[in-house]
Design a protein around this motif. Structure first.
Motif, PDB file in Angstrom:
ATOM      1  N   ASN A   7      28.421 -22.926  10.885  1.00 54.37           N
ATOM      2  CA  ASN A   7      27.838 -23.354  12.168  1.00 54.37           C
ATOM      3  C   ASN A   7      28.191 -24.812  12.450  1.00 54.37           C
ATOM      4  N   ARG A  44      26.564 -20.118   5.821  1.00 57.59           N
ATOM      5  CA  ARG A  44      26.307 -19.880   7.235  1.00 57.59           C
ATOM      6  C   ARG A  44      26.079 -21.213   7.948  1.00 57.59           C
ATOM      7  N   GLU A  45      25.367 -22.108   7.271  1.00 58.80           N
ATOM      8  CA  GLU A  45      25.095 -23.403   7.871  1.00 58.80           C
ATOM      9  C   GLU A  45      26.405 -24.206   8.015  1.00 58.80           C
ATOM     10  N   LYS A  46      27.259 -24.118   6.989  1.00 58.89           N
ATOM     11  CA  LYS A  46      28.537 -24.837   7.043  1.00 58.89           C
ATOM     12  C   LYS A  46      29.416 -24.311   8.165  1.00 58.89           C
ATOM     13  N   ALA A  75      23.091 -18.788   2.875  1.00 61.28           N
ATOM     14  CA  ALA A  75      22.509 -19.665   3.900  1.00 61.28           C
ATOM     15  C   ALA A  75      23.328 -20.940   4.044  1.00 61.28           C
ATOM     16  N   LYS A  76      23.761 -21.494   2.899  1.00 55.10           N
ATOM     17  CA  LYS A  76      24.569 -22.719   2.958  1.00 55.10           C
ATOM     18  C   LYS A  76      25.905 -22.463   3.663  1.00 55.10           C
TER      19      LYS A  76
END
Length: 399
Positions: A380, A376-378, A373-374
């Motif tokens: 994005n 993927r967030e980075k 998740a981290k």
């Protein structure tokens, strides 16, 4: 009857009916309890059913329940002791049996009753000793209440009037005599009123003969003798008297002869008895001395039996306490040497390790998901940053 005489009889002195002595004592005990009104004072208080005639008798043909019988025995005994004037606490189901029985026997001895059997005889709750103990306590309770048994007073019977029975035979004979007299009077009247002339019959002789034959059985007068007629009884009495008189003459001779023979035999027996007594005088004295020694030995035996009974009671109490201590030691030893707790601990540790491994796996999966998740967030955020940056215009030279 004294307490010793009514105590427990020895087996050799009971006789053929000694086996059924307990049944008699139990029936007398039940009558005494009813006199003391034990139904309302004991049975209703403890919610118990009434006793049967042979409830406390120990017999193969009588149904038994040792636990119920022992509890009811202690309840009735404590009630009787209280009624007799010595307060006694009512027993409970969790009380020590030997202690309760020992206290009951101690109260019985306090009333002056000799006890020649150990307390273990009362543990079964039925038997000869149980019936005797309750019977003695019931006597003490009745004596305390002032009740005594008396002889019954029978009412005097009135003399019956002798009723004179009607003699049917005499009535029948009287009727026959009256009929004969009436017929005679009637014939006399007919003769006096007959005509002076000659009477001629107009009836056929043959028909007359047939009519006579037809009614002849009905013309017979039969006098039936009654067995209750006093004349018949009087004749029988005379006959019996004559027979008795004739038989008495012959019997009297035989009886006189028998009396003489019996007198001679009795004199011979007396002379032989005197001779035997003189010859066996020393043996008789020895027998009397042996009887005196036997009575002394029995007294010593009874005294020793009392001490043995007390020691037996103490031994029973000590044995009971020893059994309790042994049971406690066995329980502690079994709990100390038992490996079941260690096995349970090992199983718990194994289960705990399995749960820790499962927890580690779940934590790893959660960390992996969180890392993805981290990332993927980075990504994005990086994409958004590149999209928001505009391109700068190219510098062209002035012409």
């Amino acid at each position: 009857m004294s307490e010793d005489a009514r105590g427990r009889p020895e087996d050799e002195e009971r006789g053929p009916g000694g086996v059924h002595h307990t049944f008699v004592v139990m029936e007398e005990l039940l009558e005494k309890l009813k006199t003391l009104d034990y139904e309302h004072e004991v049975l209703l208080k403890h919610n118990m059913k009434a006793l049967s005639r042979h409830y406390f008798v120990s017999n193969p043909h009588v149904a038994s329940n040792p636990g119920e019988q022992f509890f009811l025995f202690t309840v009735i005994a404590s009630w009787l002791i209280t009624v007799a004037g010595r307060p006694f606490p009512a027993p409970r189901e969790d009380d020590e049996p030997y202690a309760t029985v020992s206290n009951i026997l101690a109260e019985l001895r306090a009333f002056g009753v000799k006890v020649d059997f150990p307390p273990t005889k009362l543990k079964a709750g039925s038997g000869e000793q149980v019936c005797l103990v309750l019977d003695r306590l019931a006597e003490q309770a009745l004596r305390k209440r002032g009740f005594t048994f008396r002889r019954p007073n029978y009412p005097a019977e009135a003399a019956e009037d002798e009723s004179v029975m009607e003699d049917h035979a005499e009535l029948a004979l009287g009727k026959v005599e009256e009929d004969m007299v009436s017929r005679t009077n009637h014939s006399e009247v007919d003769l006096s009123s007959k005509p002076e002339g000659v009477l001629e019959s107009r009836v056929d002789p043959a028909e007359w003969g047939l009519e006579v034959e037809r009614v002849l059985p009905q013309l017979k007068v039969t006098i039936h003798t009654d067995s209750k007629d006093w004349r018949i009884h009087l004749d029988q009495m005379h006959q019996h008297r004559d027979g008795i008189t004739a038989s008495l003459k012959e019997t009297k001779v035989l009886l006189d002869r028998l009396q003489e023979d019996l007198g001679k035999s009795l004199e011979k027996v007396n002379s032989r008895e005197k001779y035997i007594n003189t010859q066996l005088e020393h043996l008789t004295q020895e027998y009397r001395a042996a009887q005196a020694k036997l009575s002394q030995a029995r007294e010593l035996y009874q005294q020793a039996s009392g001490g043995v009974t007390e020691k037996t009671r103490q031994l029973a109490e000590v044995s009971e306490e020893l059994e309790e201590v042994k049971q406690g030691m066995e329980e502690k030893g079994s709990s100390m040497s038992d490996g079941a707790p260690m096995v349970k601990i090992k199983q718990s540790l194994t289960k705990l390790r399995q749960e820790v491994v499962q927890m580690d796996v779940r934590i790893g999966m959660v960390e992996h998901t969180l890392l993805q998740a981290k990332l993927r967030e980075k990504n994005n955020m990086t994409r958004d940053m590149h999209a928001s940056t505009l391109p700068e215009p190219a510098l062209q030279p002035y012409v």
